[in-house]
Design a protein around this motif. Structure first.
Motif, mmCIF file in Angstrom:
data_model
loop_
_atom_site.group_PDB
_atom_site.id
_atom_site.type_symbol
_atom_site.label_atom_id
_atom_site.label_comp_id
_atom_site.label_asym_id
_atom_site.label_seq_id
_atom_site.Cartn_x
_atom_site.Cartn_y
_atom_site.Cartn_z
ATOM 1 N N UNK A 21 0.677 -1.262 -0.057
ATOM 2 C CA UNK A 21 0.042 0.162 0.010
ATOM 3 C C UNK A 21 0.842 1.192 0.212
ATOM 4 N N UNK A 22 0.456 2.386 -0.767
ATOM 5 C CA UNK A 22 1.188 3.612 -0.743
ATOM 6 C C UNK A 22 0.995 4.178 0.827
ATOM 7 N N UNK A 23 2.041 4.660 1.122
ATOM 8 C CA UNK A 23 2.146 5.411 2.557
ATOM 9 C C UNK A 23 0.989 6.604 2.492
ATOM 10 N N UNK A 46 6.448 3.743 9.940
ATOM 11 C CA UNK A 46 6.229 3.212 8.582
ATOM 12 C C UNK A 46 4.656 3.363 8.093
ATOM 13 N N UNK A 47 4.727 3.475 6.789
ATOM 14 C CA UNK A 47 3.489 3.528 6.207
ATOM 15 C C UNK A 47 2.855 5.073 6.176
ATOM 16 N N UNK A 48 3.542 6.224 6.886
ATOM 17 C CA UNK A 48 3.095 7.447 7.056
ATOM 18 C C UNK A 48 4.054 8.489 6.349
ATOM 19 N N UNK A 49 3.712 9.231 5.460
ATOM 20 C CA UNK A 49 4.578 10.042 4.816
ATOM 21 C C UNK A 49 4.103 11.464 5.282
ATOM 22 N N UNK A 50 5.088 12.209 6.265
ATOM 23 C CA UNK A 50 4.566 13.335 6.749
ATOM 24 C C UNK A 50 5.042 14.492 5.838
ATOM 25 N N UNK A 51 4.226 15.343 5.545
ATOM 26 C CA UNK A 51 4.723 16.473 4.679
ATOM 27 C C UNK A 51 4.889 17.697 5.777
ATOM 28 N N UNK A 52 5.707 18.784 5.138
ATOM 29 C CA UNK A 52 6.141 19.807 5.916
ATOM 30 C C UNK A 52 4.982 20.514 6.575
ATOM 31 N N UNK A 53 4.962 21.124 7.953
ATOM 32 C CA UNK A 53 3.993 21.618 8.863
ATOM 33 C C UNK A 53 3.463 22.846 8.211
#
Length: 82
Positions: A21-23, A46-53
């Motif tokens: 699955x995609x993050x 794992x599984x979470x792609x955190x963008x800039x705040x």
């Protein structure tokens, strides 16, 4: 005589059907940079792609341009004592 290779091939999963699955693309938003540390624990998950705040003033633009799966907002409200 039975051809076992035919059955073996049929039992294998199609590589296209089985893929990771995609993050989850998460856009964090804080009302103060003091709260940005709240998201540090998610950086290596794992599984979470955190963008800039994002700050509240930029949230509508960032939500549209970054196209996140989820938006997480951290805020702190002060309630006056009685």
């Amino acid at each position: 005589m039975v051809d076992h290779r035919k059955h073996e091939t049929q039992s294998r999963a199609d590589p296209e059907a089985v893929r990771p699955l995609d993050p989850l693309l998460v856009l964090p938003c804080v009302d103060s940079t003091l709260h940005s540390s709240y998201f540090e624990g998610l950086r290596g998950v794992r599984g979470v792609d955190l963008l800039r705040i994002a700050l509240p003033s930029t949230l509508p633009f960032r939500a549209q341009s970054d196209n996140p799966d989820a938006i997480v907002i951290v805020t702190e409200e002060s309630f006056p004592g009685k």
